[in-house]
Design an enzyme around this catalytic site. Structure first.
Site, mmCIF file in Angstrom:
data_model
loop_
_atom_site.group_PDB
_atom_site.id
_atom_site.type_symbol
_atom_site.label_atom_id
_atom_site.label_comp_id
_atom_site.label_asym_id
_atom_site.label_seq_id
_atom_site.Cartn_x
_atom_site.Cartn_y
_atom_site.Cartn_z
ATOM 1 N N LYS A 169 -2.197 0.167 86.570
ATOM 2 C CA LYS A 169 -0.888 0.790 86.336
ATOM 3 C C LYS A 169 -0.902 2.264 86.712
ATOM 4 O O LYS A 169 0.102 2.794 87.196
ATOM 5 C CB LYS A 169 -0.461 0.611 84.875
ATOM 6 N N LYS A 220 -0.297 -10.292 90.566
ATOM 7 C CA LYS A 220 0.400 -10.906 89.429
ATOM 8 C C LYS A 220 1.919 -10.761 89.557
ATOM 9 O O LYS A 220 2.410 -9.714 89.966
ATOM 10 C CB LYS A 220 -0.081 -10.199 88.155
ATOM 11 N N LYS A 262 7.320 -7.948 85.889
ATOM 12 C CA LYS A 262 8.715 -7.502 85.810
ATOM 13 C C LYS A 262 8.906 -6.103 86.375
ATOM 14 O O LYS A 262 10.022 -5.723 86.698
ATOM 15 C CB LYS A 262 9.260 -7.633 84.390
HETATM 16 N N1 AQP Z 1 2.313 -13.197 85.895
HETATM 17 C C1 AQP Z 1 2.025 -13.607 84.660
HETATM 18 N N2 AQP Z 1 1.478 -14.836 84.467
HETATM 19 C C2 AQP Z 1 1.197 -15.279 83.210
HETATM 20 N N3 AQP Z 1 1.448 -14.550 82.099
HETATM 21 C C3 AQP Z 1 2.002 -13.328 82.261
HETATM 22 N N4 AQP Z 1 2.360 -12.378 81.380
HETATM 23 C C4 AQP Z 1 2.887 -11.324 82.047
HETATM 24 N N5 AQP Z 1 2.872 -11.563 83.372
HETATM 25 C C5 AQP Z 1 2.315 -12.801 83.523
HETATM 26 C C6 AQP Z 1 2.219 -12.504 79.940
HETATM 27 O O1 AQP Z 1 3.463 -12.173 79.347
HETATM 28 C C7 AQP Z 1 3.212 -11.578 78.075
HETATM 29 C C8 AQP Z 1 4.004 -10.338 77.943
HETATM 30 O O2 AQP Z 1 3.582 -9.394 78.892
HETATM 31 P P1 AQP Z 1 3.989 -7.884 78.675
HETATM 32 O O3 AQP Z 1 5.447 -7.735 78.784
HETATM 33 O O4 AQP Z 1 3.424 -7.395 77.405
HETATM 34 O O5 AQP Z 1 3.289 -7.050 79.775
HETATM 35 P P2 AQP Z 1 2.528 -7.410 81.057
HETATM 36 O O6 AQP Z 1 1.409 -8.355 80.782
HETATM 37 O O7 AQP Z 1 2.125 -6.106 81.675
HETATM 38 O O8 AQP Z 1 3.665 -8.164 81.890
HETATM 39 P P3 AQP Z 1 4.492 -7.639 83.095
HETATM 40 O O9 AQP Z 1 5.585 -8.620 83.347
HETATM 41 O O10 AQP Z 1 3.583 -7.327 84.233
HETATM 42 O O11 AQP Z 1 5.136 -6.333 82.510
HETATM 43 P P4 AQP Z 1 5.164 -4.869 83.121
HETATM 44 O O12 AQP Z 1 5.650 -5.033 84.498
HETATM 45 O O13 AQP Z 1 6.092 -4.124 82.206
HETATM 46 O O14 AQP Z 1 3.764 -4.358 83.030
HETATM 47 C C9 AQP Z 1 1.710 -11.359 77.973
HETATM 48 O O15 AQP Z 1 1.151 -12.404 77.189
HETATM 49 C C10 AQP Z 1 1.239 -11.483 79.384
HETATM 50 O O16 AQP Z 1 -0.080 -11.945 79.458
#
Ligand code: AQP
Length: 348
Positions: free
Chosen positions: A124, A208, A211
């Site tokens: 990040k 990955k 969002k």
């Molecule tokens: N691509 C993914 N595949 C499987 N699981 C995923 N998770 C996120 N992306 C994937 C799971 O969703 C839960 C919530 O995630 P989060 O919002 O706490 O943050 P993150 O893991 O950093 O997800 P994002 O979508 O990538 O968010 P941003 O872009 O804000 O950093 C977790 O259980 C995560 O494992």
């Protein structure tokens, strides 16, 4: 799936997990987290606590009114996916101050060397680590507090959160050892599994689905309509080979592996079962079927989300009720933590 009995008999089986309100939720969040949250809610004997981790969201800048909307939107996604406030505790993190209070104590337990190894911070922060907030760096200590504040025993997450969860276990173990209180905190068990524990970007099968990815074409959002979902799947990157007969045939084909995994997760099948149906077929056949499956699965959720979002006061009421129930569990545990650490404060 890492199915496990309660880590120690002393602690009652309790699930905790959360999602950051950092934008529209993706299919990755749904398959890696929400769908599994609902499955755990239905498991006998499990108490389930699901949080919208807004304090984590502000580790990177969030526009305040968008953040408020995003908190409600994640709540709506939880409810629309099948979480039931009568059976699960659903709330946003900032309403329960035990998270921030225990977060500070966990920050004092975690070691800098441990934080320095966190790959998500490196990803990040990119080349600009010096410009990131202190909160982004300390994120895993707050995550540990989220879990330990409830003495949660099981944590369903996507694979990307595995390292953070291991750190939560290390923090729990160090606290128990430093203060001579074995079993004070259970070591939370990660529940990572299913055919799509890591859903990848539709544009790059090695990245990955996220969002916060700048490209909207890289992900399916829970708010996308049927045409948008079909267009994104049609344009998803693939290779020219037909689908193989066995899962090993997907080695070295990250985009193909990703789409097959998504199909399996959406239709509650294994990768092998999906390949048994499509072996020898090209993506010209597979993609429209995948789009159909995605629309069939997601469109009721999308419709229910927009119905719920039309009544923000009702969402706020559900979150306030969940926060009061969460606080009732966390407050006495936090009081025990203060006593154990030697902090002095009047008993309630
Ligand atoms: N691509 C993914 N595949 C499987 N699981 C995923 N998770 C996120 N992306 C994937 C799971 O969703 C839960 C919530 O995630 P989060 O919002 O706490 O943050 P993150 O893991 O950093 O997800 P994002 O979508 O990538 O968010 P941003 O872009 O804000 O950093 C977790 O259980 C995560 O494992």
């Amino acid at each position: 799936m890492t199915e496990a009995a309660a880590p120690t008999a002393k602690h009652r089986p309790r699930v905790f997990s959360g999602v950051q309100p950092t934008g529209a939720l993706t299919l990755g969040n749904y398959l890696g987290a929400l769908k599994r949250f609902v499955e755990m809610q239905d498991e006998a004997g499990m108490e389930t606590i699901y949080c919208i981790v807004d304090l984590h969201a502000i580790t990177v800048w969030q526009e305040p009114s968008s953040l408020r909307d995003a908190i409600r939107s994640v709540a709506a996604a939880y409810l629309a996916s099948g979480l039931d406030p009568a059976r699960s505790i659903i709330f946003n993190q900032s309403q329960v101050s035990a998270h921030a209070e225990l977060g500070w104590i966990c920050s004092c337990v975690v070691r800098l060397g441990w934080l320095n190894r966190m790959t998500q911070f490196k990803e990040k922060a990119g080349k600009n680590a010096e410009a990131q907030s202190g909160g982004l760096y300390m994120y895993p200590a707050l995550m540990a507090a989220d879990i330990l504040a409830y003495r949660a025993t099981h944590v369903p997450v996507g694979e990307d959160q595995k390292q953070h969860l291991e750190l939560s276990r290390d923090i729990a173990a160090k606290f128990n050892k430093d203060f001579g209180v074995p079993d004070f905190f259970p070591l939370p068990e990660p529940m990572i599994g299913g055919p799509a524990p890591r859903v990848m970007s539709l544009r790059d099968g090695t990245k990955k689905m996220s969002k916060s990815d700048p490209s909207d074409m890289s992900r399916i959002n829970l708010t996308d309509d049927a045409d948008t979902i079909a267009a994104k799947i049609r344009k998803a990157k693939t290779d020219p080979e037909p689908l193989p007969e066995a899962a090993e045939g997907l080695d070295g084909r990250p985009e193909a592996r990703n789409l097959v995994g998504i199909m399996a997760a959406l239709t509650d099948r294994t990768v092998e079962q999906v390949l048994a149906e499509y072996a020898g077929q090209g993506f010209g056949v597979f993609k429209p079927r995948l789009a159909e499956a995605a629309v069939a699965h997601l469109s009721p959720i999308t419709a229910e989300m927009s119905r719920l979002m039309a009544d923000p006061a009702e969402i706020d009421r559900i979150l306030a009720d969940g926060a009061a129930r969460a606080d009732a569990i966390a407050r006495p545990i936090l009081a025990e933590v203060y006593d154990t650490v030697g902090l002095l404060r009047p008993r309630p």
